[in-house]
Structures are given as structure tokens and as C-alpha cells.
Scaffold this motif. Structure first.
Motif, PDB file in Angstrom:
ATOM      1  N   THR A   1       0.855  -1.181   0.000  1.00 60.15           N
ATOM      2  CA  THR A   1       0.000   0.000   0.000  1.00 60.15           C
ATOM      3  C   THR A   1       0.896   1.237   0.000  1.00 60.15           C
ATOM      4  O   THR A   1       1.821   1.330   0.799  1.00 60.15           O
ATOM      5  CB  THR A   1      -0.899   0.023   1.243  1.00 60.15           C
ATOM      6  OG1 THR A   1      -1.742  -1.133   1.232  1.00 60.15           O
ATOM      7  CG2 THR A   1      -1.753   1.281   1.281  1.00 60.15           C
ATOM      8  N   VAL A   2       0.645   2.171  -0.895  1.00 61.16           N
ATOM      9  CA  VAL A   2       1.383   3.438  -0.906  1.00 61.16           C
ATOM     10  C   VAL A   2       0.429   4.516  -0.412  1.00 61.16           C
ATOM     11  O   VAL A   2      -0.567   4.832  -1.069  1.00 61.16           O
ATOM     12  CB  VAL A   2       1.921   3.773  -2.307  1.00 61.16           C
ATOM     13  CG1 VAL A   2       2.645   5.124  -2.290  1.00 61.16           C
ATOM     14  CG2 VAL A   2       2.871   2.673  -2.794  1.00 61.16           C
ATOM     15  N   ALA A   3       0.715   5.047   0.765  1.00 63.60           N
ATOM     16  CA  ALA A   3      -0.179   6.005   1.424  1.00 63.60           C
ATOM     17  C   ALA A   3       0.455   7.396   1.415  1.00 63.60           C
ATOM     18  O   ALA A   3       1.573   7.588   1.907  1.00 63.60           O
ATOM     19  CB  ALA A   3      -0.446   5.572   2.864  1.00 63.60           C
ATOM     20  N   VAL A   4      -0.252   8.365   0.849  1.00 61.03           N
ATOM     21  CA  VAL A   4       0.243   9.737   0.819  1.00 61.03           C
ATOM     22  C   VAL A   4      -0.008  10.383   2.189  1.00 61.03           C
ATOM     23  O   VAL A   4      -1.113  10.335   2.716  1.00 61.03           O
ATOM     24  CB  VAL A   4      -0.451  10.549  -0.286  1.00 61.03           C
ATOM     25  CG1 VAL A   4       0.050  11.990  -0.285  1.00 61.03           C
ATOM     26  CG2 VAL A   4      -0.215   9.907  -1.651  1.00 61.03           C
ATOM     27  N   LYS A   5       1.041  10.959   2.751  1.00 62.82           N
ATOM     28  CA  LYS A   5       0.971  11.624   4.051  1.00 62.82           C
ATOM     29  C   LYS A   5       1.339  13.092   3.870  1.00 62.82           C
ATOM     30  O   LYS A   5       2.239  13.421   3.104  1.00 62.82           O
ATOM     31  CB  LYS A   5       1.948  10.981   5.047  1.00 62.82           C
ATOM     32  CG  LYS A   5       1.816   9.469   5.190  1.00 62.82           C
ATOM     33  CD  LYS A   5       0.539   9.070   5.891  1.00 62.82           C
ATOM     34  CE  LYS A   5       0.494   7.564   6.131  1.00 62.82           C
ATOM     35  NZ  LYS A   5      -0.721   7.144   6.844  1.00 62.82           N
ATOM     36  N   TYR A   6       0.657  13.962   4.593  1.00 62.09           N
ATOM     37  CA  TYR A   6       0.850  15.396   4.447  1.00 62.09           C
ATOM     38  C   TYR A   6       1.555  15.965   5.679  1.00 62.09           C
ATOM     39  O   TYR A   6       1.186  15.669   6.813  1.00 62.09           O
ATOM     40  CB  TYR A   6      -0.488  16.088   4.245  1.00 62.09           C
ATOM     41  CG  TYR A   6      -1.297  15.479   3.129  1.00 62.09           C
ATOM     42  CD1 TYR A   6      -0.998  15.735   1.808  1.00 62.09           C
ATOM     43  CD2 TYR A   6      -2.348  14.597   3.411  1.00 62.09           C
ATOM     44  CE1 TYR A   6      -1.720  15.158   0.777  1.00 62.09           C
ATOM     45  CE2 TYR A   6      -3.078  14.013   2.392  1.00 62.09           C
ATOM     46  CZ  TYR A   6      -2.756  14.293   1.078  1.00 62.09           C
ATOM     47  OH  TYR A   6      -3.472  13.695   0.060  1.00 62.09           O
ATOM     48  N   MET A   7       2.568  16.813   5.423  1.00 60.85           N
ATOM     49  CA  MET A   7       3.302  17.443   6.518  1.00 60.85           C
ATOM     50  C   MET A   7       3.572  18.910   6.171  1.00 60.85           C
ATOM     51  O   MET A   7       4.706  19.309   5.933  1.00 60.85           O
ATOM     52  CB  MET A   7       4.619  16.701   6.778  1.00 60.85           C
ATOM     53  CG  MET A   7       5.292  17.088   8.092  1.00 60.85           C
ATOM     54  SD  MET A   7       6.849  16.180   8.356  1.00 60.85           S
ATOM     55  CE  MET A   7       6.247  14.514   8.588  1.00 60.85           C
TER      56      MET A   7
END
Length: 366
Positions: free
Chosen positions: A71-77
Motif C-alpha cells: 500500500t502506498v499512502a500519501v501523508k501530508y506534513m
């Protein structure tokens, strides 16, 4: 260590101190098996801008192409003009191939301008994909009536624009509009270009620009609904290094064309050279994907092969044209060359821009 524990560790520290070329595949690359794992695809922006749309476009395709189909999960920072996330990534070390980072021109510009917030070093990172991108400036319909290919009739309008910051990718339009003799007052500090678009939609701003992914998804409906009118694209570079029309928007004039048609603007000299240098870093060499420090060659080869498999898909061009635009997607040596192009600027251009930022916006850099 998963992303959440990494972020908590960084937060604790902050509380204490106050944060497409195809090549041969290495045989060892088969050793990187991501079965049953989650790859954190971290971008230092909010979920509303062009980087989010770019990352979310690639995430499911990369998931299919990587060994083991993780699973490739986009995370925001988001935060601090994207330097918060980049500074965080600088502290990460390669563990098991489950962390990648997406950089943008807004991350590269502070680095190139010696911004004191920068604690990251691009030379420590390992690039596995480089994506070019375009950008489009647009106006509300009432003002667009005064625009006929030059900005001569726009000089008496007081423009308001939502900006992330003068040392971000927004530097390119800020300087462009000033070169055209336009009076554009930026409202600095918005969290992402999506927030700037919302200001435009609410009537709080009367000019805006978006990178191609965000423009195609969020602004084209405004244009079709009669609520926005495109003004110009920034253009793209041809093989000779000249600015030509963006193939995603072939009917739009480029900034260079508008500048040539506008009495106040010139396409030669120090100001033009500075604008072009940052345009190149900000758009043709804008978005890149990295593995953290210490990534072994097998991990680099695995991601390189996966991105090449994505780009080679028979449906990739059609999907990318609709969501990203028609721009180069580069791996291997071409990605390495793009990294250099996107993180370096001639000394004369840097000096000019630093002086301009200080005099125009009170931004003092080292």
C-alpha cells in the motif's frame, strides 16, 4: 518505525527546542520485498495543492508496480513553507524502503536562496523520479475583459493574491507580475495553493495561478462555468532551452509572449535572466521523489524499475495528460541531471532575487 512514530519523535524534539531513461536492473533489487507493508509517501504540503494531486496520482500506480504490491499512502506534513517536512526528512535514515519523500519547487527555492529555515541537503537524498510540471495564471471574467494578450491595460488594477510566501514557488508569478507592471498585493501565509484558489473562488482574491495538476482538476471546472479565464501559462523549455508553449495548454500564450507584447516588460537583461533561472528550477525541474539517506543500490533500483514500469504502461500518457499534464517523467541519470537543474541557480540571478525580495517584501536572507 512507521510515520506516526517518526512524527511524534520530531514533535517531541520540536517541543524541546521550540520544527525517461530505462536502465539495467541490479540482481540484488529482487531482495527488496515490500509484501504486506505500507510505503509512506510524504509531501511537505497540505492535501489541497498540486503536489497532493501529483502524489495521489502516482500512489496507486506505484503500489501496483513495486514488488509485493505494498500500500502506498500519501501523508501530508505542511508548515514553514514546506521546510518543516523537508527538515524532518533530512533526519530520516533508510530502514526498509517504506519511506519516500516528494519535493517541489517550493521546497527547492528556499534551499537555493539560503533560507535560514533550511536544515536539509538535497545532495544527501536519493532521487528516483523527476517530474516536470506547468503552471497557469488566471483572472476573474470582469478583469479578463481588459486582457488581450498584453498587460498594458492591467496596470491600474489593484490585485489581491493569496500566496504561500515570497521564497516559495510563488516567487515565479510574483516577479512575473511585477515585470508586467501589475500591482499585485500578496496575502502571505496561506497553507497551500488550494487555499489560494479558494480565496479566488470566494472573491477575496482577483488573480491566482495553479500548477498544472491542480489547474486541470480544480480550475478547469471554474473556467467551464464562466467563473475564471486563463491569462497565460509559464511555458516549457524546448530542446534548445527556449521557452515555448506548454503542450498541455497549447492555445494559451506563455509569460514570455505576454512579456514581449507588454510595454513595461523585457525578455532580456538581469531581471529576465533571474526569472528564467527560477522558472526552470520551479517548473521544468519541479517535482521529485526521493529515498532517504543511506538507501542501498537495491532499493534505488527497485524504485527506479517500478517508476519505469508505471511510465511504460499503455494507459499512462492518457491518464497523466488528464491529471498531470504532458510533461517529462524521468528516472536514472536523467533524474539525477534534473535534480542538479532544479537545485542550482547562477550566482548573479541569486543575488538579484535576494536583493529584490529584501527591497520589495522585506525578506532578508543570508
Amino acid at each position: 518505525m512507521r510515520l506516526i512514530s517518526r512524527v511524534r519523535s520530531l514533535a517531541a524534539s520540536a517541543a524541546t527546542i521550540g520544527i525517461c531513461a530505462f536502465g539495467a536492473m541490479s540482481p540484488a533489487a529482487a531482495d527488496l520485498d515490500l509484501s504486506g507493508k505500507t510505503v509512506d509517501f510524504v509531501i511537505p504540503f497540505s492535501e489541497s495543492g498540486g503536489s497532493a494531486k501529483w502524489a495521489n496520482f502516482y500512489a496507486p500506480l506505484l503500489s501496483e508496480a513495486l514488488p509485493g504490491k505494498p500500500t502506498v499512502a500519501v501523508k501530508y506534513m505542511p508548515g514553514a513553507g514546506s521546510t518543516k517536512g523537508a527538515n524532518w526528512f533530512q533526519k530520516q535514515k533508510y530502514e526498509d524502503g517504506t519511506l519516500i519523500f516528494g519535493s517541489s519547487g517550493s521546497t527547492q527555492f528556499p534551499y537555493m536562496l539560503d533560507d535560514p529555515r533550511v536544515r536539509y541537503e538535497y545532495n544527501d537524498w536519493n532521487v528516483v523520479l523527476a517530474s516536470g510540471v506547468g503552471g497557469v495564471a488566471y483572472l476573474p471574467p470582469d478583469i479578463a475583459k481588459k486582457f488581450d494578450g498584453d498587460a498594458d491595460d492591467l496596470g491600474d488594477i489593484d490585485f489581491i493574491w493569496g500566496s504561500q510566501g515570497a521564497t516559495r514557488l510563488d516567487l515565479v508569478p510574483l516577479l512575473a507580475w511585477e515585470m508586467l507592471g501589475m500591482k499585485v498585493e500578496p496575502v502571505f501565509g496561506i497553507k497551500g495553493r488550494g487555499a489560494g484558489r479558494l480565496m479566488f473562488e470566494r472573491g477575496e482574491a482577483n488573480i491566482d495561478y495553479q500548477t498544472s495538476p491542480a489547474y486541470l482538476k480544480a480550475v478547469v471546472p471554474l473556467v467551464e462555468g464562466g467563473k475564471a479565464v486563463p491569462m497565460m501559462s509559464w511555458g516549457v523549455l524546448d530542446a534548445n532551452g527556449d521557452i515555448v508553449r506548454d503542450p498541455t495548454f497549447p492555445d494559451m500564450p506563455t509569460f514570455k509572449e505576454v512579456c514581449e507584447a507588454t510595454a513595461a516588460c523585457e525578455t532580456s537583461g538581469d531581471v529576465w535572466d533571474a526569472w528564467k533561472a527560477f522558472f526552470i528550477a520551479g517548473f521544468p525541474a519541479q517535482k521529485m521523489v526521493f529515498l532517504p539517506q543511506g538507501a542501498p543500490q537495491e532499493a534505488m533500483d527497485t524504485y527506479k524499475k517500478a517508476f519505469e514500469a508505471v511510465i511504460a504502461r499503455p494507459d499512462f500518457k492518457e491518464m497523466a495528460a488528464a491529471r498531470l499534464g504532458i510533461y517529462p517523467q524521468l528516472t536514472g541519470k536523467q533524474a539525477d541531471a534534473t535534480l542538479k537543474l532544479g537545485t542550482q541557480v547562477p550566482a548573479k540571478a541569486k543575488t538579484f532575487v535576494k536583493t529584490w525580495l529584501n527591497e520589495r517584501y522585506g525578506v532578508k536572507l543570508n
